[in-house]
Design an enzyme around this catalytic site. Structure first.
Site: not given
Ligand code: UD1
Ligand code: MG
Length: 458
Positions: A12-13, A17, A77, A172, A318, A336, A372, A390
């Site tokens: 859900a990011g 960027r 989300q 983590n 292709r 193709k 074609y 040829s």
């Molecule tokens: C998270 C971990 C951290 C770890 C790191 C690794 C937590 C609290 N922290 O931190 O310990 O070292 O990842 O990269 O879990 N996402 C959603 N919805 C949200 C929040 C996040 O879908 O509400 C998704 C993001 O798109 C991403 C992933 O979850 O794919 C991680 O989210 P991100 O915000 O990058 O977490 P970090 O702060 O990096």
């Protein structure tokens, strides 16, 4: 492993960027959306159901993340309140009841099944939470794994960590496995009293332990855990993926003279003793069988090349190109939807489209199947042991019978029976001794032109 398994994929990011009109998890690595790489890894680790947590492009992400034989559903989300909140967006899926829950990130596409498989083994042995960790010399930004008396007791996010905790290099990855029967109860206890005011999934470690549960960690290589936030990172992931796959193929018996110049697709299959020369690009759907040779600068997609066949240099295969054993498709040829029979030769400057070429046929330089008509595609059948002179155009639909000859420069619009010799060109006319007169006339023309130019000069 006879345990049901739900994979929850966080995607859900907001992809800000990436500066893209689509969710970052749809961007391809090796010709396949990132999300599909993640799905392949969890599928191989035995996932039976999947829940994708998405913030945008829900339908497209669900489609790109579909896996044969697995129920994949997408959950929106709408507010991004943290990783713990994100997993709970899939509450409905978790509530169906699974033995194991895996948490993966949609933007961490290089992950392999191995750490998930290990994590599931730990769940089977009685763990409630399994953290997938990694060791790094650049821990900044990651949650740190806090160990006391040899036990993992907490994960501390960078922003919440003390200076002392920030020195820890065991981190983590964010990927995790959770006991499915306890998951909703544990997830429900996550709060947001922390530096970011977010619901941290990482709090599960302390929550599970407080409830008397067992928490362990397994490790994964740092390279597999790289995430993707920008196009520059996307290119880094692509490079890593390519290097890893080339290496695997070479170890399995494929020769690559300059592997760094060979680009593979996610599903490229290459058999033992095949040789891939420099600057070869593979699109999806290619199978190169044992012992085939792909010469330099060839571009191959959706094609099968049988053992002992050779392709290129500078050939383009292709979708639907199918080269039988010992056949040859040489320089500046395009195939193709075309079957090239055993031992057939298509050596120079030729287009074979929507056609079958029989065994041991020889297509001369510049043979073109005219498939074609501006509206429809038509088929050309070229029989076994035929010889196409040829610069011939075969206007489809048309067939050339076994053993037939087509004279050079022919335009063939009618079927040629087996063993016939077909001419489809103007008959040559001869004017003995006429060349000098022609030459005189040309020289006179040139002289007159020069005289006229001289006269104009002041
Ligand atoms: C998270 C971990 C951290 C770890 C790191 C690794 C937590 C609290 N922290 O931190 O310990 O070292 O990842 O990269 O879990 N996402 C959603 N919805 C949200 C929040 C996040 O879908 O509400 C998704 C993001 O798109 C991403 C992933 O979850 O794919 C991680 O989210 P991100 O915000 O990058 O977490 P970090 O702060 O990096
Ligand atoms: Mg992150």
């Amino acid at each position: 492993m006879n345990r049901s398994c739900l994979a929850v994929i966080l995607a859900a990011g907001d992809s800000t960027r990436m500066k893209s009109s689509m969710s970052k998890v749809l961007h391809p690595i090796a010709g396949q959306p990132m999300i599909a790489h993640v799905m392949a890894a969890v599928a191989e680790a035995g996932m039976t159901d999947a829940a994708l947590v998405v913030g945008r492009d829900a339908e497209k992400v669900a489609k790109a993340g579909s896996v044969e034989g697995v129920a994949v559903s997408a959950y929106l989300q709408t507010e991004r309140l943290g990783t713990g909140h994100a997993v709970l967006a899939a509450r409905e899926a978790i509530a169906k009841g699974f033995d194991d829950i895996l948490v993966a990130y949609g933007d961490v596409p290089l992950i392999t099944p191995q750490p998930f498989t290990e994590a599931r083994e730990k769940l089977a042995e009685g763990a409630d939470v399994v953290v997938i960790g990694f060791n790094t010399d650049k821990p900044t930004g990651y949650g740190r794994l806090i160990v006391e008396n040899g036990e993992l007791v907490a994960i501390r996010e960078e922003k919440d960590a003390t200076d002392e905790e920030r020195k820890i290099t065991w981190c983590n990855s964010g990927l995790m496995a959770i006991n499915g029967a306890k998951a909703l109860d544990l997830l429900g206890k996550i709060g947001n009293k922390n530096a970011k005011g977010e619901y941290y999934l990482t709090d599960l470690v302390e929550i599970a332990r407080a409830a008397g549960g067992k928490v362990v960690a397994v490790n994964a290589p740092e390279e597999e855990l790289a995430g993707c936030n920008t196009r520059a990172e996307l290119a880094v992931l692509e490079r890593f993926w390519q290097e890893r796959r080339r290496h695997e193929l070479m170890l399995s018996g494929v020769t690559m003279i300059a592997p760094e110049t060979v680009f593979l697709a996610f599903d490229t299959q290459i058999g033992q003793d095949a040789v891939i020369e420099p600057n070869v690009v593979f699109g999806p759907g290619v199978s190169i069988e044992a012992g085939a040779v792909i010469h330099a600068f060839s571009h191959i997609e959706g094609a099968r090349v049988s053992g002992g066949a050779t392709v290129g240099p500078f050939a383009r295969l292709r979708p639907g190109a199918d080269l039988a054993t010992g056949s040859k498709v040489g320089n500046f040829c395009e195939v193709k939807n075309g079957r090239i029979g055993e031992g057939a030769k298509v050596n120079h400057l030729t287009y074979v489209g929507d056609a079958t070429v029989g065994a041991n046929a020889n297509l001369g330089a510049g043979t073109i199947t005219c498939n074609y008509d501006g509206v429809n595609k038509h088929l050309t059948e070229i029989g076994a042991n035929t010889f196409i002179g040829s610069n011939s155009s075969l206007v489809a639909p048309v067939s050339i019978g076994d053993g037939a000859y087509v004279a050079s420069g022919s335009v063939i619009t009618e079927n040629v029976p087996a063993d016939a010799l077909a001419f489809g060109r103007a008959r040559q006319e001869m004017k003995p001794g006429r060349a000098p007169a022609l030459r005189e006339r040309a020289l006179a023309f040139k002289a007159a032109k020069k005289a006229a130019q001289d006269a104009e000069k002041p």
